[in-house]
Scaffold this active site. Sequence first.
Site, PDB file in Angstrom:
ATOM      1  CD  GLU A   1      -3.451  -2.605   7.210  1.00 36.68           C
ATOM      2  OE1 GLU A   1      -2.304  -2.793   6.803  1.00 36.68           O
ATOM      3  OE2 GLU A   1      -4.094  -1.569   6.943  1.00 36.68           O
TER       4      GLU A   1
ATOM      5  CG  ASN B   1      -1.687   1.258   1.422  1.00 38.04           C
ATOM      6  OD1 ASN B   1      -1.770   2.075   0.506  1.00 38.04           O
ATOM      7  ND2 ASN B   1      -2.270   1.436   2.600  1.00 38.04           N
ATOM      8  CD1 TRP B   2       3.808   1.129  -2.499  1.00 38.39           C
ATOM      9  CD2 TRP B   2       3.575   1.824  -4.618  1.00 38.39           C
ATOM     10  NE1 TRP B   2       4.536   0.293  -3.302  1.00 38.39           N
ATOM     11  CE2 TRP B   2       4.418   0.696  -4.606  1.00 38.39           C
ATOM     12  CE3 TRP B   2       3.280   2.431  -5.842  1.00 38.39           C
ATOM     13  CZ2 TRP B   2       4.970   0.158  -5.769  1.00 38.39           C
ATOM     14  CZ3 TRP B   2       3.823   1.905  -7.006  1.00 38.39           C
ATOM     15  CH2 TRP B   2       4.665   0.783  -6.964  1.00 38.39           C
ATOM     16  CE  LYS B   3      -0.061   3.351   4.681  1.00 37.72           C
ATOM     17  NZ  LYS B   3      -0.037   3.482   6.134  1.00 37.72           N
TER      18      LYS B   3
ATOM     19  CD  GLU C   1      -2.997   5.573   6.532  1.00 43.75           C
ATOM     20  OE1 GLU C   1      -2.928   5.662   5.299  1.00 43.75           O
ATOM     21  OE2 GLU C   1      -2.096   5.037   7.224  1.00 43.75           O
TER      22      GLU C   1
ATOM     23  N   GLY D   1       2.857  -1.158   4.331  1.00 47.22           N
ATOM     24  CA  GLY D   1       2.869   0.276   4.028  1.00 47.22           C
ATOM     25  C   GLY D   1       4.292   0.762   3.817  1.00 47.22           C
ATOM     26  N   GLY D   2       4.881   1.323   4.856  1.00 48.83           N
ATOM     27  CA  GLY D   2       6.211   1.945   4.765  1.00 48.83           C
ATOM     28  C   GLY D   2       7.249   1.078   4.068  1.00 48.83           C
TER      29      GLY D   2
ATOM     30  N   GLY E   1       2.397   1.990  10.872  1.00 55.19           N
ATOM     31  CA  GLY E   1       3.379   3.074  10.815  1.00 55.19           C
ATOM     32  C   GLY E   1       4.068   3.363  12.136  1.00 55.19           C
TER      33      GLY E   1
ATOM     34  CG  HIS F   1      -5.791   1.873   4.932  1.00 50.11           C
ATOM     35  ND1 HIS F   1      -5.393   2.851   5.797  1.00 50.11           N
ATOM     36  CD2 HIS F   1      -4.769   0.981   4.872  1.00 50.11           C
ATOM     37  CE1 HIS F   1      -4.169   2.568   6.241  1.00 50.11           C
ATOM     38  NE2 HIS F   1      -3.761   1.433   5.685  1.00 50.11           N
TER      39      HIS F   1
ATOM     40  CB  SER G   1       5.108  -2.103  12.095  1.00 54.90           C
ATOM     41  OG  SER G   1       4.705  -0.775  12.401  1.00 54.90           O
TER      42      SER G   1
END
Length: 266
Positions: free
Chosen positions: A178, A14-16, A110, A245-246, A184, A108, A224
């Site tokens: 999640e 997930n590149w956001k 967010e 993600g990151g 994150g 998601h 994470s």
Amino acid sequence: MAIAQGRVPLIAGNWKMNFDHLQSIAFVQKLAWTLKDADHDFGVGGSEVAVFPPFTDLRSVQTLISADKLKLEYGAQDLSQHDSGAFTGEISGAFLALLACRFVLVGHSERRQYHGETDELLRAKVAASLKHGLVPVLCVGETAEDLEQHGPSAVPVAQLRAALAGLSGTPELVIAYEPVWAIGSGQAATPEQAEQVAATLRSVLLELLGSEVAEATRILYGGSVKSSNIAGFMREANIDGALVGGASLDVIEFASIARFQKHVGT
Ligand code: PGA
């Protein structure tokens, strides 16, 4: 281990809101080369690998993947619950289907947190995904406060029930567990914690949609995930992959997560 159940592991990035379309092209090319060099198995013995770039990158990613016949999959980070009309800024599932997206993220944390997405809206988005032939990657997870007040499973289970209410048949779904506190934060859940929730989610799928769907649905862990902790999650019976993600923004690190089978025994 989940692989024993015959589900092909899915490693999803997930590149956001990172990477413009030029950066996405460069990344996808490099990811494909890295996995090819490593002789990556995209089947049960390895993992399916999917990226979720911003909307503006999807056409470029589609063109590259189809022209070079890459084995990578891709999806969008969100979709509208509507098919078309006066909904400024929204993206229809029909448009995503025309870009040959296989997946779409739904709910998601967010989106739930910053865009006020409710369970009712997400139920409509799951339905819209399936209507347009997209596989929804439904994200569920509890906040740190939820965890303290209700334990780990109550909120994800309630979110799952709400998003799938009224659904029938044998839809292809992916569920991403999640925990919001793990996203994150650098503080992943333990594999045991994640497995406990994943097993509960699978039992709810069994109750709602029957054994075929419960057996076939891939349940991912997200929060994470790194190359150094993926193997622990993948050893669990009900965890079939990861939403990353990151760490999905670094091609070597992401490819290493996708190749978790190489370090699953370590
Ligand atoms: P993270 O994000 O891997 O950076 O924790 C996961 C996600 O938001 O899907």
